[in-house]
Design a protein around this motif. Structure first.
Motif, mmCIF file in Angstrom:
data_model
loop_
_atom_site.group_PDB
_atom_site.id
_atom_site.type_symbol
_atom_site.label_atom_id
_atom_site.label_comp_id
_atom_site.label_asym_id
_atom_site.label_seq_id
_atom_site.Cartn_x
_atom_site.Cartn_y
_atom_site.Cartn_z
ATOM 1 N N VAL A 295 0.850 -1.191 0.000
ATOM 2 C CA VAL A 295 0.000 0.000 0.000
ATOM 3 C C VAL A 295 0.884 1.239 0.000
ATOM 4 C CG1 VAL A 295 -1.812 1.248 1.240
ATOM 5 C CG2 VAL A 295 -1.789 -1.251 1.236
ATOM 6 N N SER A 296 0.562 2.203 -0.828
ATOM 7 C CA SER A 296 1.383 3.416 -0.927
ATOM 8 C C SER A 296 1.312 4.218 0.364
ATOM 9 C CB SER A 296 0.929 4.271 -2.107
ATOM 10 O OG SER A 296 -0.377 4.778 -1.878
ATOM 11 N N TYR A 297 2.361 5.013 0.589
ATOM 12 C CA TYR A 297 2.394 5.836 1.804
ATOM 13 C C TYR A 297 1.248 6.841 1.812
ATOM 14 C CZ TYR A 297 7.103 3.910 2.350
ATOM 15 O OH TYR A 297 8.155 3.068 2.483
ATOM 16 N N GLU A 298 0.913 7.412 0.640
ATOM 17 C CA GLU A 298 -0.183 8.387 0.591
ATOM 18 C C GLU A 298 -1.503 7.753 1.010
ATOM 19 O OE1 GLU A 298 1.887 7.662 -1.814
ATOM 20 O OE2 GLU A 298 2.681 9.439 -2.810
ATOM 21 N N ASP A 299 -1.772 6.557 0.452
ATOM 22 C CA ASP A 299 -3.019 5.886 0.811
ATOM 23 C C ASP A 299 -3.044 5.502 2.283
ATOM 24 O OD1 ASP A 299 -3.851 6.138 -1.761
ATOM 25 O OD2 ASP A 299 -3.438 4.074 -2.351
ATOM 26 N N HIS A 300 -1.902 5.042 2.790
ATOM 27 C CA HIS A 300 -1.860 4.620 4.188
ATOM 28 C C HIS A 300 -2.106 5.800 5.127
ATOM 29 C CE1 HIS A 300 0.170 1.605 7.145
ATOM 30 N NE2 HIS A 300 -0.991 2.035 7.570
ATOM 31 N N ILE A 301 -1.524 6.940 4.827
ATOM 32 C CA ILE A 301 -1.751 8.139 5.656
ATOM 33 C C ILE A 301 -3.226 8.531 5.598
ATOM 34 C CG2 ILE A 301 -1.242 10.595 5.874
ATOM 35 C CD1 ILE A 301 1.588 9.942 4.845
ATOM 36 N N GLY A 302 -3.799 8.512 4.386
ATOM 37 C CA GLY A 302 -5.212 8.864 4.250
ATOM 38 C C GLY A 302 -6.123 7.893 4.980
ATOM 39 N N ILE A 303 -5.783 6.605 4.939
ATOM 40 C CA ILE A 303 -6.596 5.596 5.628
ATOM 41 C C ILE A 303 -6.572 5.816 7.137
ATOM 42 C CG2 ILE A 303 -6.725 3.136 6.172
ATOM 43 C CD1 ILE A 303 -5.769 2.606 3.287
ATOM 44 N N LEU B 26 16.772 4.710 -3.502
ATOM 45 C CA LEU B 26 16.767 6.039 -4.103
ATOM 46 C C LEU B 26 15.383 6.408 -4.631
ATOM 47 C CD1 LEU B 26 20.147 5.997 -6.055
ATOM 48 C CD2 LEU B 26 19.601 7.309 -4.011
ATOM 49 N N GLU B 27 14.600 5.380 -4.988
ATOM 50 C CA GLU B 27 13.276 5.656 -5.509
ATOM 51 C C GLU B 27 12.374 6.250 -4.433
ATOM 52 O OE1 GLU B 27 11.879 2.009 -7.024
ATOM 53 O OE2 GLU B 27 13.449 1.809 -8.562
ATOM 54 N N ASP B 28 12.705 5.986 -3.174
ATOM 55 C CA ASP B 28 11.834 6.427 -2.077
ATOM 56 C C ASP B 28 12.354 7.659 -1.360
ATOM 57 O OD1 ASP B 28 11.335 2.983 -1.227
ATOM 58 O OD2 ASP B 28 10.197 4.245 -2.600
ATOM 59 N N ILE B 29 13.416 8.245 -1.887
ATOM 60 C CA ILE B 29 13.971 9.411 -1.179
ATOM 61 C C ILE B 29 12.954 10.542 -1.117
ATOM 62 C CG2 ILE B 29 15.686 11.256 -1.381
ATOM 63 C CD1 ILE B 29 17.711 9.192 -2.214
ATOM 64 N N ASN B 30 12.174 10.716 -2.179
ATOM 65 C CA ASN B 30 11.169 11.777 -2.178
ATOM 66 C C ASN B 30 10.012 11.486 -1.219
ATOM 67 O OD1 ASN B 30 12.595 13.169 -4.168
ATOM 68 N ND2 ASN B 30 11.554 12.055 -5.831
ATOM 69 N N ASP B 31 9.922 10.251 -0.736
ATOM 70 C CA ASP B 31 8.852 9.875 0.189
ATOM 71 C C ASP B 31 9.271 9.986 1.645
ATOM 72 O OD1 ASP B 31 7.224 9.267 -1.944
ATOM 73 O OD2 ASP B 31 7.847 7.164 -2.016
ATOM 74 N N MET B 32 10.406 10.611 1.921
ATOM 75 C CA MET B 32 10.882 10.662 3.298
ATOM 76 C C MET B 32 9.878 11.371 4.208
ATOM 77 S SD MET B 32 14.391 12.240 4.922
ATOM 78 C CE MET B 32 15.400 11.305 3.794
ATOM 79 N N ASP B 33 9.294 12.475 3.724
ATOM 80 C CA ASP B 33 8.308 13.184 4.541
ATOM 81 C C ASP B 33 7.077 12.332 4.799
ATOM 82 O OD1 ASP B 33 9.971 15.368 4.628
ATOM 83 O OD2 ASP B 33 9.003 16.394 2.947
ATOM 84 N N LYS B 34 6.692 11.548 3.786
ATOM 85 C CA LYS B 34 5.516 10.684 3.959
ATOM 86 C C LYS B 34 5.817 9.543 4.928
ATOM 87 C CE LYS B 34 4.081 11.756 -0.751
ATOM 88 N NZ LYS B 34 3.872 11.221 -2.114
ATOM 89 N N ILE B 35 7.032 9.011 4.867
ATOM 90 C CA ILE B 35 7.409 7.958 5.813
ATOM 91 C C ILE B 35 7.427 8.506 7.230
ATOM 92 C CG2 ILE B 35 9.268 6.382 6.487
ATOM 93 C CD1 ILE B 35 10.011 6.141 3.560
ATOM 94 N N ASP B 36 7.944 9.712 7.373
ATOM 95 C CA ASP B 36 7.968 10.349 8.696
ATOM 96 C C ASP B 36 6.542 10.601 9.198
ATOM 97 O OD1 ASP B 36 9.394 11.458 10.905
ATOM 98 O OD2 ASP B 36 8.857 13.446 10.178
ATOM 99 N N ALA B 37 5.634 10.984 8.286
ATOM 100 C CA ALA B 37 4.238 11.203 8.672
ATOM 101 C C ALA B 37 3.585 9.891 9.095
ATOM 102 C CB ALA B 37 3.469 11.831 7.513
#
Length: 810
Positions: A178-186, A308-319
């Motif tokens: 599940v993507s980080y965006e969807d998980h945060i929204g859920i 490296l593909e997930d570097i842009n998702d660091m803020d989402k992982i932190d959230a």
């Protein structure tokens, strides 16, 4: 009308609409009320004039059934409260709850006789059994009518409603990766549903619209599985807390879980370890990404390239990490209070929740946002109507899920309320405990925070603190309030009969006051009702206390060296009864029960009766304590006159602050009464039509709960009428001037209180403002105006700021 008679239970089925022109191919809709036992099929008895036949209904299920039910799985069996009949004219047997039905079952078609009998009825006529009265008719609903049948909402949508298994087959639910965006929204939407549930809506329409919670063990994504299990366990512990406290009403909370499993296969420790494991994993990812960002592309190792593909998702992982931490800490906080274990750790857990909640509020935009279009999905993994058929047969109830922003604000307020609730463990004085419960109730807290307070201090429910502990606290309270000689250390063990009487008094008092604390756990409207019923208990306790005081006093007179007991216990009890009566009247302002023309006798009763009795009680207790201290000093003869004088002054200041506040409130109520009488003389208070009004009846209704109390006894309407007639004979200007003196006196008393508490400052502001307004009225300001004044309760829930003329218009 069809009557179902089975096992002595009757269910009425009412034919809706005009059935006179129906043919055999048409379908009849029925209104079903009542209950039947699920053990056997109900037999339908149709009786019209001389015709009577019986037939088994082929399609019967316990549960809510609407249209488009094609299989046995479409018929929920969790709700045992209703019987649903559909497609009664279909002679083909389908199935029952207990199993399939074969063609061998005896069936008899009565369609022709039924439709023929209906022709004898005029349009709008209803043939009913004596057991089917007005109440049943008014509470019945028309099945399959979208305006009346809640289950028909499912048929209004433009897309099919999918269950968990159907959503997985259709590819709507993603169980792995599940993507980080969807998980945060859920998670954010689940928290919003949780808050909506705690505000009085059902679990079926809130939390369990999340399809992932239906089968968390089938989820492959370990992060989503951990948060889903944590959400279920959070629902479980909250439901346990609220049910255990038992201070909720139907409008506050719906405890039904509709047969869903609340993660019973996972223990609380297992849930916490799952979340910790996921947190550690996410922290490792964040650390690895931070190191990768600091390196140049040529320095990145082979094993680090996928990251490296997930570097842009660091803020989402932190959230996501913050949300997991919040769920774990909040679950641990509620669990500690529920188990009444390690309460000392709760403040640290609250601080941790508040810190992570800030992260949740700042990162809410990083998650998938909700889609409010009804033709599309609400949120990934959510289906708002999936449980619609589980709801009881009622009128459709609109359930609007709170927004993420409002949900986080609610959680922030809940954490602050829990922090306040924990302070009750620090209170040792009984007066302080009772005032704390009432003050907390005045803030109108949510049902969960009210329940947590009951769990932390519930003498009727727990052994520690139990009624015995409450009795010890009450003894200390009486000893500090009036210092009766029978509670002194010197008297202990001198007379067994006196000791038994004292224990009897505190045992009876503890039960009554424990019920007062329980009543404070209910919402404000229910609290007012319960206080009215508790007046009878206090009246009985007051009668018993009077007898105990008299008997103890007679025994003390026979003992040497013991001061007269008097009515020490009765004085202490009278103090609390007066406070409860005052709080009962003030609750009417909070609930907006009083009309403007009723304010006069409300404030008069407070000023002349209740506050007068309460202040005299304090004065009596203070005088008794000073008398006892003087006798003790004279007997010992060890202290000088100066020391005795200092000690007396110290004792006299024991209730200085409380007395000043009470005297100021009494002057405020007196000022309101005189101002209102002046406005009535100026014809500025609107009254209802005299043909439809009876002031004596209204007065008696407002103060009827006080009738059982002997002291202070109920003051009858005629006494108020005499006072109001005397006030009506005076010029309005004189009444305004008298009111200014009251407001000025209240201002001076409040200014004499040391410190700057918010309550005192609010009362001081109200006294100053009203003093100015009434002084303007006395000078003739807006004398020709006949517009009613405005009483603004925004500054204080009991004492309004008065506005007249242009000021009121603004």
């Amino acid at each position: 009308m069809l009557g179902f008679d089975e096992l002595g239970l009757t269910t009425s089925v009412t034919l809706c609409g005009d059935a006179s022109n129906m043919n055999d191919s048409q379908e009849l809709n029925f209104v079903v009320t009542g209950q039947v036992a699920p053990s056997e099929l109900p037999v339908v008895s149709c009786k019209f004039e001389s015709q009577q036949q019986q037939v088994r209904i082929p399609k019967v299920s316990l549960g809510r059934v609407g249209a488009n039910c094609s299989s046995k799985n479409d018929y929920p069996t969790e709700d045992k409260s209703s019987l649903v009949v559909t497609n009664c004219l279909d002679p083909t047997p389908k199935f029952y709850q207990d199993g399939d039905v074969t063609q061998d079952d005896e069936m008899l078609d009565i369609t022709g006789q039924f439709c023929e009998a209906v022709k004898s009825l005029e349009l709008g006529e209803l043939l009913h059994d004596p057991s089917f009265g007005l109440f049943e008719a008014m509470s019945a609903i028309e099945m399959m009518d979208p305006k009346m049948d809640a289950s028909m909402i499912c048929n209004k949508g433009k897309r099919p409603i999918l269950t968990f298994d159907q959503a997985v087959q259709e590819g709507f639910l993603c169980l792995d990766n599940v993507s980080y965006e969807d998980h945060i929204g859920i998670i954010d939407t689940t928290i919003s549903c949780l808050v909506t549930w705690m505000e009085g809506h059902s679990l079926a329409q809130t939390v369990f619209t999340n399809l992932y919670l239906h089968r968390p063990t089938a989820i492959g994504d370990k992060y989503l599985r951990a948060t889903s299990v944590a959400s279920l366990k959070l629902v479980d512990v909250i439901e346990e807390c609220i049910n255990k406290a038992g201070v909720f009403e139907e409008e506050d909370f719906q405890p039904s879980v509709y047969g869903y499993n609340l993660g019973t296969m996972f223990t609380d420790s297992k849930t916490s370890s799952m979340l910790r494991e996921c947190e550690d994993d996410l922290q490792k990812k964040i650390k690895l990404m931070s190191k990768t960002q600091q390196k140049s592309p040529t320095q990145v190792g082979v094993n680090e390239i996928p990251e490296l593909e997930d570097i842009n998702d660091m803020d989402k992982i932190d959230a996501l990490l913050g949300r997991m931490k919040f769920l774990r800490l909040f679950h641990s906080l509620i669990l500690h209070i529920w188990k009444r274990d390690d309460i000392a750790e709760c403040p640290a857990l609250i601080v941790g929740c508040q810190e992570t909640l800030v992260v949740l509020q700042k990162t809410a935009s990083l998650g998938t946002q909700r889609n409010m279009n009804e033709s599309d999905t609400f949120m990934v993994g959510f289906e708002l109507l999936v449980n619609q058929r589980l709801l009881p047969p009622t009128f459709p109830r609109s359930t609007k899920i709170k927004s993420t922003e409002d949900a986080f604000k609610f959680m922030e307020g809940l954490l602050n309320r829990i922090k306040t609730v924990l302070k009750v463990k620090l209170l040792q004085n009984f007066h302080g405990i009772v005032d704390f419960f009432h003050a907390f109730s005045e803030t109108r807290p949510c049902v969960l925070s009210r329940s947590l307070l009951q769990l932390l201090y519930g003498p009727m429910r727990f052994k520690k603190p139990g009624l015995d502990d409450m009795m010890d606290v009450m003894k200390e309270s009486v000893r500090g309030f009036i210092a009766p000689p029978v509670l002194s250390s010197k008297f202990k063990g001198k007379n067994r009969e006196v000791s038994e009487c004292v224990d009897m008094f505190f045992e009876r008092s503890a039960t009554v006051f424990a019920n007062v604390l329980i009543a404070c756990g209910h919402n404000r409207a229910r609290l007012r009702d319960k206080l009215a019923h508790l007046m009878e208990d206090f009246a009985n306790l007051q009668n018993e206390t009077e007898k105990i005081d008299n008997y103890v006093h007679s025994l003390c007179l026979q003992m040497d060296g013991i001061r007269q007991h008097g009515n020490c216990f009765g004085t202490w009890l009278l103090c609390h009864i007066s406070k409860i009566m005052i709080r009962y009247i003030y609750s009417g302002f909070e609930l907006e029960l009083y009309a403007l023309h009723e304010y006069a006798y409300i404030y008069w009763y407070l000023n002349e009766i209740l506050y007068a009795w309460l202040l005299s009680t304090y004065s009596r207790a203070e005088a008794y304590m000073l008398e006892g201290e003087t006798l003790l000093n004279d007997k010992n003869g060890k202290r000088s006159g100066k020391n005795r004088q200092k000690n007396s002054k110290a004792k006299s200041k024991a209730y200085t602050k409380e007395l000043l506040i009470l005297q100021a409130e009494q002057n405020l109520t007196g000022g309101y009464f005189k101002t209102l009488m002046g406005l009535i003389n100026d014809n500025r208070i609107p009254f209802p039509n005299i043909e439809f009004d009876n002031e004596q009846c209204r007065y008696r209704h407002r103060f009827a709960p006080f009738a059982p109390i002997q002291t202070p006894s109920l003051v009858h309407y005629m006494q108020y009428k005499q006072i109001s007639e005397l006030a009506s004979a005076q010029p309005a200007a004189n009444l305004y001037l008298a009111a200014t003196k009251n407001f000025l006196q209240a201002k001076q008393l409040l200014e004499a209180i040391p410190g700057s508490e918010k309550e005192v400052l609010d009362l001081l502001k109200i006294a100053k403002t009203n003093f100015v307004v009434v002084k303007l009225l006395a000078s003739g300001h807006t004398k020709d105006s006949r517009s009613p004044p405005e009483f603004d309760f925004s500054s204080h829930i009991h004492f309004p700021v008065m506005k007249v003329g242009k000021e009121a218009a603004n």
